[in-house]
Design a protein around this motif. Sequence first.
Motif, mmCIF file in Angstrom:
data_model
loop_
_atom_site.group_PDB
_atom_site.id
_atom_site.type_symbol
_atom_site.label_atom_id
_atom_site.label_comp_id
_atom_site.label_asym_id
_atom_site.label_seq_id
_atom_site.Cartn_x
_atom_site.Cartn_y
_atom_site.Cartn_z
ATOM 1 N N PRO A 54 7.878 -2.927 -1.050
ATOM 2 C CA PRO A 54 7.229 -2.419 0.154
ATOM 3 C C PRO A 54 5.768 -2.019 -0.092
ATOM 4 O O PRO A 54 4.950 -2.042 0.822
ATOM 5 N N ASP A 55 5.429 -1.677 -1.304
ATOM 6 C CA ASP A 55 4.075 -1.257 -1.666
ATOM 7 C C ASP A 55 3.319 -2.462 -2.227
ATOM 8 O O ASP A 55 3.755 -3.079 -3.204
ATOM 9 N N LYS A 56 2.174 -2.818 -1.629
ATOM 10 C CA LYS A 56 1.387 -3.980 -2.051
ATOM 11 C C LYS A 56 0.979 -3.876 -3.523
ATOM 12 O O LYS A 56 0.910 -4.888 -4.229
ATOM 13 N N PHE A 57 0.721 -2.674 -4.021
ATOM 14 C CA PHE A 57 0.360 -2.490 -5.424
ATOM 15 C C PHE A 57 1.455 -3.055 -6.332
ATOM 16 O O PHE A 57 1.175 -3.803 -7.264
ATOM 17 N N TRP A 58 2.707 -2.709 -6.060
ATOM 18 C CA TRP A 58 3.806 -3.169 -6.901
ATOM 19 C C TRP A 58 4.108 -4.644 -6.682
ATOM 20 O O TRP A 58 4.517 -5.352 -7.606
ATOM 21 N N HIS A 59 3.886 -5.121 -5.461
ATOM 22 C CA HIS A 59 3.980 -6.555 -5.182
ATOM 23 C C HIS A 59 3.027 -7.302 -6.118
ATOM 24 O O HIS A 59 3.422 -8.251 -6.802
ATOM 25 N N ASP A 60 1.770 -6.856 -6.156
ATOM 26 C CA ASP A 60 0.759 -7.491 -7.001
ATOM 27 C C ASP A 60 1.064 -7.312 -8.483
ATOM 28 O O ASP A 60 0.838 -8.225 -9.287
ATOM 29 N N GLN A 61 1.572 -6.160 -8.855
ATOM 30 C CA GLN A 61 1.895 -5.914 -10.261
ATOM 31 C C GLN A 61 2.984 -6.857 -10.765
ATOM 32 O O GLN A 61 2.894 -7.383 -11.873
ATOM 33 N N LYS A 62 4.008 -7.066 -9.953
ATOM 34 C CA LYS A 62 5.076 -7.988 -10.358
ATOM 35 C C LYS A 62 4.507 -9.386 -10.611
ATOM 36 O O LYS A 62 4.832 -10.030 -11.607
ATOM 37 N N GLY A 63 3.669 -9.844 -9.711
ATOM 38 C CA GLY A 63 3.075 -11.171 -9.870
ATOM 39 C C GLY A 63 2.126 -11.241 -11.054
ATOM 40 O O GLY A 63 2.172 -12.191 -11.842
ATOM 41 N N ALA A 64 1.274 -10.249 -11.192
ATOM 42 C CA ALA A 64 0.296 -10.253 -12.287
ATOM 43 C C ALA A 64 0.982 -10.232 -13.648
ATOM 44 O O ALA A 64 0.573 -10.940 -14.576
#
Length: 159
Positions: A54-64
């Motif tokens: 739900p949090d874009k930060f963690w969305h990006d972290q998973k991908g990065a």
Amino acid sequence: MTWRVYLSGEIHTDWRERIVEGARAAGLDVAFSAPVTHHEASDDCGVAILGREPDKFWHDQKGARLNAIRTRTLIGDADVVVVRFGDKYKQWNAAFDAGYAAALGKPLIILHPAEHQHALKEIDAAASAVAETPEQVVALLRYVIDGALEGYTGRQAAE
């Protein structure tokens, strides 16, 4: 020996294809690798595999973090790393890849237009060569791999 060349940087132009095609046309024994260049897949790989965030930060972290497995492995295995900085968008990831390759002691070829010389002066200073076109990168690879200078007739460069 097959040379392993990692092609890092911007994903919005055909520079990678031009280098790969040029190397093949020159008969160079090169295996190319690159990050995932499908923008959406690269951005969303973590949540597509590991579940939504739900949090874009963690969305990006998973991908990065998932993309870092590929990037670190392929840069680590590369004989030469080419990093392209393009006109569109700021390529923070390309700057990171250049620094990572430099920290590993990898020979580094930086590719960017002349107007970026000042902005990229520190990165250029860490490079073995700085090119402005994919065709120059192919010529650099041809020289490094085969010792060949196409069209060179002697001291013409000094004149």
